[in-house]
Scaffold this motif. Structure first.
Motif, PDB file in Angstrom:
ATOM      1  N   LEU A   1       7.732  10.782   8.980  1.00 56.70           N
ATOM      2  CA  LEU A   1       7.008   9.635   9.516  1.00 56.70           C
ATOM      3  C   LEU A   1       6.523   9.953  10.929  1.00 56.70           C
ATOM      4  CD1 LEU A   1       9.731   6.971   8.640  1.00 56.70           C
ATOM      5  CD2 LEU A   1       7.580   7.316   7.392  1.00 56.70           C
ATOM      6  N   CYS A   2       5.397   9.356  11.307  1.00 57.26           N
ATOM      7  CA  CYS A   2       4.955   9.437  12.701  1.00 57.26           C
ATOM      8  C   CYS A   2       4.209   8.152  13.026  1.00 57.26           C
ATOM      9  CB  CYS A   2       4.092  10.675  12.938  1.00 57.26           C
ATOM     10  SG  CYS A   2       2.728  10.851  11.807  1.00 57.26           S
ATOM     11  N   LEU A   3       3.928   7.948  14.311  1.00 58.03           N
ATOM     12  CA  LEU A   3       3.379   6.653  14.748  1.00 58.03           C
ATOM     13  C   LEU A   3       2.333   6.846  15.853  1.00 58.03           C
ATOM     14  CD1 LEU A   3       3.978   3.547  14.210  1.00 58.03           C
ATOM     15  CD2 LEU A   3       5.322   3.645  16.315  1.00 58.03           C
ATOM     16  N   PRO A   4       1.178   7.419  15.500  1.00 58.92           N
ATOM     17  CA  PRO A   4       0.155   7.644  16.523  1.00 58.92           C
ATOM     18  C   PRO A   4      -0.690   6.406  16.830  1.00 58.92           C
ATOM     19  CG  PRO A   4      -0.600   8.482  14.416  1.00 58.92           C
ATOM     20  CD  PRO A   4       0.807   7.965  14.188  1.00 58.92           C
ATOM     21  N   VAL A   5      -1.317   6.437  18.005  1.00 60.89           N
ATOM     22  CA  VAL A   5      -2.386   5.478  18.334  1.00 60.89           C
ATOM     23  C   VAL A   5      -3.641   6.283  18.650  1.00 60.89           C
ATOM     24  CG1 VAL A   5      -0.897   3.657  19.232  1.00 60.89           C
ATOM     25  CG2 VAL A   5      -1.730   5.404  20.798  1.00 60.89           C
ATOM     26  N   ALA A   6      -4.789   5.735  18.274  1.00 62.97           N
ATOM     27  CA  ALA A   6      -6.069   6.368  18.635  1.00 62.97           C
ATOM     28  C   ALA A   6      -6.365   6.053  20.095  1.00 62.97           C
ATOM     29  CB  ALA A   6      -7.182   5.838  17.740  1.00 62.97           C
TER      30      ALA A   6
ATOM     31  N   ALA B   1      -4.647   9.829  12.156  1.00 62.11           N
ATOM     32  CA  ALA B   1      -4.785   8.957  13.330  1.00 62.11           C
ATOM     33  C   ALA B   1      -6.256   8.719  13.640  1.00 62.11           C
ATOM     34  CB  ALA B   1      -4.086   9.584  14.529  1.00 62.11           C
ATOM     35  N   SER B   2      -7.045   9.790  13.616  1.00 59.91           N
ATOM     36  CA  SER B   2      -8.437   9.684  14.024  1.00 59.91           C
ATOM     37  C   SER B   2      -9.277   8.919  13.006  1.00 59.91           C
ATOM     38  CB  SER B   2      -9.003  11.092  14.250  1.00 59.91           C
ATOM     39  OG  SER B   2     -10.245  11.045  14.889  1.00 59.91           O
ATOM     40  N   LEU B   3      -8.917   9.033  11.730  1.00 56.13           N
ATOM     41  CA  LEU B   3      -9.730   8.406  10.679  1.00 56.13           C
ATOM     42  C   LEU B   3      -9.208   7.038  10.236  1.00 56.13           C
ATOM     43  CD1 LEU B   3     -10.346  11.605   8.553  1.00 56.13           C
ATOM     44  CD2 LEU B   3     -12.167  10.134   9.452  1.00 56.13           C
ATOM     45  N   ARG B   4      -7.901   6.804  10.371  1.00 58.07           N
ATOM     46  CA  ARG B   4      -7.312   5.644   9.700  1.00 58.07           C
ATOM     47  C   ARG B   4      -6.639   4.644  10.638  1.00 58.07           C
ATOM     48  NH1 ARG B   4      -3.825   7.912   4.857  1.00 58.07           N
ATOM     49  NH2 ARG B   4      -4.107   5.794   4.039  1.00 58.07           N
ATOM     50  N   CYS B   5      -6.658   4.915  11.957  1.00 56.54           N
ATOM     51  CA  CYS B   5      -6.064   3.958  12.906  1.00 56.54           C
ATOM     52  C   CYS B   5      -6.865   2.657  12.958  1.00 56.54           C
ATOM     53  CB  CYS B   5      -6.050   4.563  14.310  1.00 56.54           C
ATOM     54  SG  CYS B   5      -4.507   5.374  14.726  1.00 56.54           S
ATOM     55  N   ARG B   6      -6.259   1.650  13.539  1.00 58.36           N
ATOM     56  CA  ARG B   6      -6.938   0.381  13.793  1.00 58.36           C
ATOM     57  C   ARG B   6      -6.774   0.029  15.262  1.00 58.36           C
ATOM     58  NH1 ARG B   6      -4.837  -3.805   9.370  1.00 58.36           N
ATOM     59  NH2 ARG B   6      -5.909  -2.730   7.695  1.00 58.36           N
ATOM     60  N   ALA B   7      -7.831  -0.500  15.878  1.00 61.54           N
ATOM     61  CA  ALA B   7      -7.734  -0.922  17.277  1.00 61.54           C
ATOM     62  C   ALA B   7      -6.591  -1.921  17.424  1.00 61.54           C
ATOM     63  CB  ALA B   7      -9.052  -1.552  17.727  1.00 61.54           C
ATOM     64  N   GLY B   8      -5.852  -1.812  18.519  1.00 66.30           N
ATOM     65  CA  GLY B   8      -4.762  -2.758  18.774  1.00 66.30           C
ATOM     66  C   GLY B   8      -3.505  -2.496  17.969  1.00 66.30           C
ATOM     67  N   HIS B   9      -3.508  -1.410  17.208  1.00 58.57           N
ATOM     68  CA  HIS B   9      -2.361  -1.116  16.336  1.00 58.57           C
ATOM     69  C   HIS B   9      -1.956   0.350  16.459  1.00 58.57           C
ATOM     70  CE1 HIS B   9      -4.108  -4.705  14.509  1.00 58.57           C
ATOM     71  NE2 HIS B   9      -2.968  -4.893  13.861  1.00 58.57           N
ATOM     72  N   ALA B  10      -0.684   0.588  16.243  1.00 55.10           N
ATOM     73  CA  ALA B  10      -0.222   1.951  16.008  1.00 55.10           C
ATOM     74  C   ALA B  10      -0.227   2.168  14.503  1.00 55.10           C
ATOM     75  CB  ALA B  10       1.177   2.146  16.576  1.00 55.10           C
ATOM     76  N   LEU B  11      -0.420   3.416  14.108  1.00 55.40           N
ATOM     77  CA  LEU B  11      -0.498   3.735  12.676  1.00 55.40           C
ATOM     78  C   LEU B  11       0.821   4.372  12.242  1.00 55.40           C
ATOM     79  CD1 LEU B  11      -2.532   4.050  10.188  1.00 55.40           C
ATOM     80  CD2 LEU B  11      -2.623   6.449  10.881  1.00 55.40           C
ATOM     81  N   LEU B  12       1.580   3.631  11.447  1.00 52.14           N
ATOM     82  CA  LEU B  12       2.789   4.234  10.872  1.00 52.14           C
ATOM     83  C   LEU B  12       2.349   5.010   9.643  1.00 52.14           C
ATOM     84  CD1 LEU B  12       5.887   4.559  10.813  1.00 52.14           C
ATOM     85  CD2 LEU B  12       5.968   2.546   9.338  1.00 52.14           C
ATOM     86  N   LEU B  13       2.449   6.324   9.745  1.00 46.13           N
ATOM     87  CA  LEU B  13       1.991   7.189   8.654  1.00 46.13           C
ATOM     88  C   LEU B  13       3.190   7.829   7.983  1.00 46.13           C
ATOM     89  CD1 LEU B  13      -0.260   8.844   7.137  1.00 46.13           C
ATOM     90  CD2 LEU B  13       0.013  10.563   8.944  1.00 46.13           C
ATOM     91  N   ASP B  14       3.267   7.652   6.678  1.00 45.93           N
ATOM     92  CA  ASP B  14       4.292   8.319   5.883  1.00 45.93           C
ATOM     93  C   ASP B  14       3.636   9.535   5.239  1.00 45.93           C
ATOM     94  OD1 ASP B  14       6.089   9.207   3.988  1.00 45.93           O
ATOM     95  OD2 ASP B  14       6.824   7.184   3.541  1.00 45.93           O
ATOM     96  N   THR B  15       3.935  10.711   5.760  1.00 47.26           N
ATOM     97  CA  THR B  15       3.231  11.902   5.281  1.00 47.26           C
ATOM     98  C   THR B  15       3.747  12.375   3.921  1.00 47.26           C
ATOM     99  OG1 THR B  15       4.677  13.455   6.458  1.00 47.26           O
ATOM    100  CG2 THR B  15       2.737  12.656   7.639  1.00 47.26           C
ATOM    101  N   ARG B  16       4.801  11.718   3.401  1.00 45.98           N
ATOM    102  CA  ARG B  16       5.273  12.076   2.055  1.00 45.98           C
ATOM    103  C   ARG B  16       4.246  11.672   1.005  1.00 45.98           C
ATOM    104  NH1 ARG B  16      11.308  10.587   0.614  1.00 45.98           N
ATOM    105  NH2 ARG B  16      10.631   8.540   1.318  1.00 45.98           N
ATOM    106  N   ASP B  17       3.654  10.478   1.199  1.00 48.20           N
ATOM    107  CA  ASP B  17       2.686  10.014   0.199  1.00 48.20           C
ATOM    108  C   ASP B  17       1.361   9.580   0.825  1.00 48.20           C
ATOM    109  OD1 ASP B  17       3.377   7.712   1.465  1.00 48.20           O
ATOM    110  OD2 ASP B  17       4.333   6.752  -0.251  1.00 48.20           O
ATOM    111  N   GLY B  18       1.223   9.758   2.126  1.00 50.69           N
ATOM    112  CA  GLY B  18      -0.029   9.393   2.790  1.00 50.69           C
ATOM    113  C   GLY B  18      -0.196   7.901   3.023  1.00 50.69           C
ATOM    114  N   SER B  19       0.847   7.121   2.728  1.00 52.13           N
ATOM    115  CA  SER B  19       0.701   5.676   2.910  1.00 52.13           C
ATOM    116  C   SER B  19       0.806   5.312   4.393  1.00 52.13           C
ATOM    117  CB  SER B  19       1.773   4.925   2.108  1.00 52.13           C
ATOM    118  OG  SER B  19       3.062   5.273   2.574  1.00 52.13           O
ATOM    119  N   THR B  20       0.218   4.179   4.732  1.00 53.06           N
ATOM    120  CA  THR B  20       0.173   3.772   6.141  1.00 53.06           C
ATOM    121  C   THR B  20       0.560   2.307   6.291  1.00 53.06           C
ATOM    122  OG1 THR B  20      -2.137   3.103   5.978  1.00 53.06           O
ATOM    123  CG2 THR B  20      -1.724   5.369   6.687  1.00 53.06           C
ATOM    124  N   ARG B  21       0.950   1.974   7.511  1.00 50.46           N
ATOM    125  CA  ARG B  21       1.140   0.574   7.886  1.00 50.46           C
ATOM    126  C   ARG B  21       0.625   0.420   9.305  1.00 50.46           C
ATOM    127  NH1 ARG B  21       6.565  -2.256   9.824  1.00 50.46           N
ATOM    128  NH2 ARG B  21       5.501  -4.159  10.414  1.00 50.46           N
TER     129      ARG B  21
END
Ligand code: ADP
Ligand code: MG
Length: 408
Positions: A54-59, A199-219
């Protein structure tokens, strides 16, 4: 704010104007459009993305701009011709090559990141032609804030649109991210995981992107630090990092070797850390591999902890988790360096609630969670610490969660 050097984010209009003007000057005429994609700061979850973790980037508000025009039958050049120019690589001049010649190991220099995306989309079955493109960027260069993915992702959304590939929704963007990862791994030769591109393609303004790299799912987790009187200070140490050299690849190889020894697909599947560490002790370099695995497994747990803290609105409590991550990256994963340690230590001594290195390591940037009204004072203290250590001055920016790659 402090007197230190602050790296300003361009407005979209400013970025678009720069690349459109350079396009007219060096390639002639107008581009089909201008697209941009952000760099990123990763809040937590470092060196986890190639371990199924898991990781938690922001754009970042700092973006790479690309003016692009696709090859047309009437422009007199072969359909596969690519012509590229970057303001950050002015010395390389106009790079010209043919997509038919692009493959692993065939492209030198920065152009690999751009044409690699077209190559990967073609490999995935899309009919992508050559193109003319001009690049300019306010993402700190090679500073651990993902200028490489910003370049790839700006090219990816441009090619998607000019060819009508239909990859604009989130599922499509996950495909574009895969193409960008292949560009970076196979054509540029950097063995990085998938966090930066997501992070660069799937982030949302005002949000951090919780990315699960096991299956590519995000929150998308709301991250309004200002509302909590806080800010995420990014310290660009200006110490150059080199991902294409052996260190990053050797960390990745150690993780893969450990997973194979433990009989799991990735280190994400390690559920009993103590048992895993005991088993790894039998390897010839057991103590090193144990520390690498301990970092990855505890780091994934720290991402889960940060998710819980954010969900509970306990944003200040992120500080100690960030600092624990730094200690783990420094001592167990051994990817920090003097500049990063000085940055984190000085920020924390000056009142930051916590901090850590971000990105691959061995230079690049650090982040510090700081009270909003102390941003300037903490930056000043870090700049003073660098001067006292006779290090070149660092640069600063504040990471405010920005939006994803898009047409300008
Ligand atoms: P970062 O942490 O910034 O992603 P990397 O080493 O992964 O550092 O990527 C930096 C490399 O990406 C540069 O050396 C260059 O080859 C390429 N690159 C990134 N941005 C640009 C740009 N604006 N123009 C040309 N090349 C770029
Ligand atoms: Mg990079």
């Amino acid at each position: 704010m402090s007197a230190g050097a602050w790296t300003r984010a361009w407005s979209p209009a400013e970025g678009a104007e720069r690349v459109a003007a350079a396009f007219a000057e060096h390639l002639g005429g107008a581009p089909d459009g201008v697209w941009s994609a952000p760099g990123r700061a990763n809040v937590i979850g470092e060196h986890t993305d190639y371990n199924g973790g898991l990781c938690l980037p922001v754009a970042l508000p700092h973006r790479t701009y690309v003016a692009l025009r696709t090859r047309t039958p009437d422009d007199g050049l072969p359909r596969g011709t690519v012509r590229l120019l970057s303001a950050q690589e002015a010395g390389a001049g106009l790079v010209t090559l043919d997509l038919a010649d692009v493959g692993p190991g065939t492209v030198r220099g920065w152009a690999a990141y751009a044409v690699g995306v077209a190559w990967a989309l073609r490999e995935a079955g899309h009919d992508v032609a050559g193109f003319d493109a001009v690049v300019d960027s306010c993402v700190p260069y090679g500073a651990g804030l993902s200028s490489s993915a910003a370049l790839e992702c700006a090219v990816a959304v441009a090619l998607d649109e000019v060819h009508g590939l239909g990859l604009g929704d989130d599922a499509g963007r996950a495909r574009l991210a895969e193409a960008c990862i292949r560009a970076e791994n196979d054509i540029a030769g950097a063995a990085t995981g998938g966090m930066d591109q997501a992070a660069s393609l799937r982030c949302r303004a005002g949000h951090a992107l919780l990315l699960d790299t096991r299956d590519g799912s995000t929150r998308h987790i709301p991250l309004d630090l200002e509302q909590h009187g806080l800010a995420l200070l990014v310290i660009d140490t200006r110490a150059e990092h080199q991902l294409v050299d052996g260190q990053y690849a050797s960390r990745r190889a150690a993780c893969e070797r450990a997973a194979a020894h433990l009989g799991v697909a990735t280190l994400r599947e390690v559920t009993d850390l103590d048992a895993a560490l005991a088993s790894l002790a039998t390897l010839p370099d057991g103590d090193v591999v144990q520390r690498r695995v301990r970092h990855v497994v505890t780091e994934i747990a720290r991402v889960e902890e940060v998710e819980r803290l954010l969900d509970a609105g306990r944003v200040e409590d992120l500080g100690p988790v960030l600092s624990a991550a730094h200690a783990s990256l420094r001592d167990d994963y051994e990817v920090s360096c003097r500049e990063l340690d000085v940055a984190v230590d000085a920020a924390c001594a000056a009142g930051a609630l916590g901090g850590r290195m971000v990105g691959g390591g061995f230079g690049g940037s650090a982040i510090a969670l700081v009270r909003a009204d102390e941003v300037g004072a903490v930056a000043d203290a870090v700049a003073r610490a660098f001067a006292a250590e006779e290090l070149p001055p660092p640069a600063f920016l504040v990471a405010v969660a920005a939006g994803p790659a898009a047409r300008v």
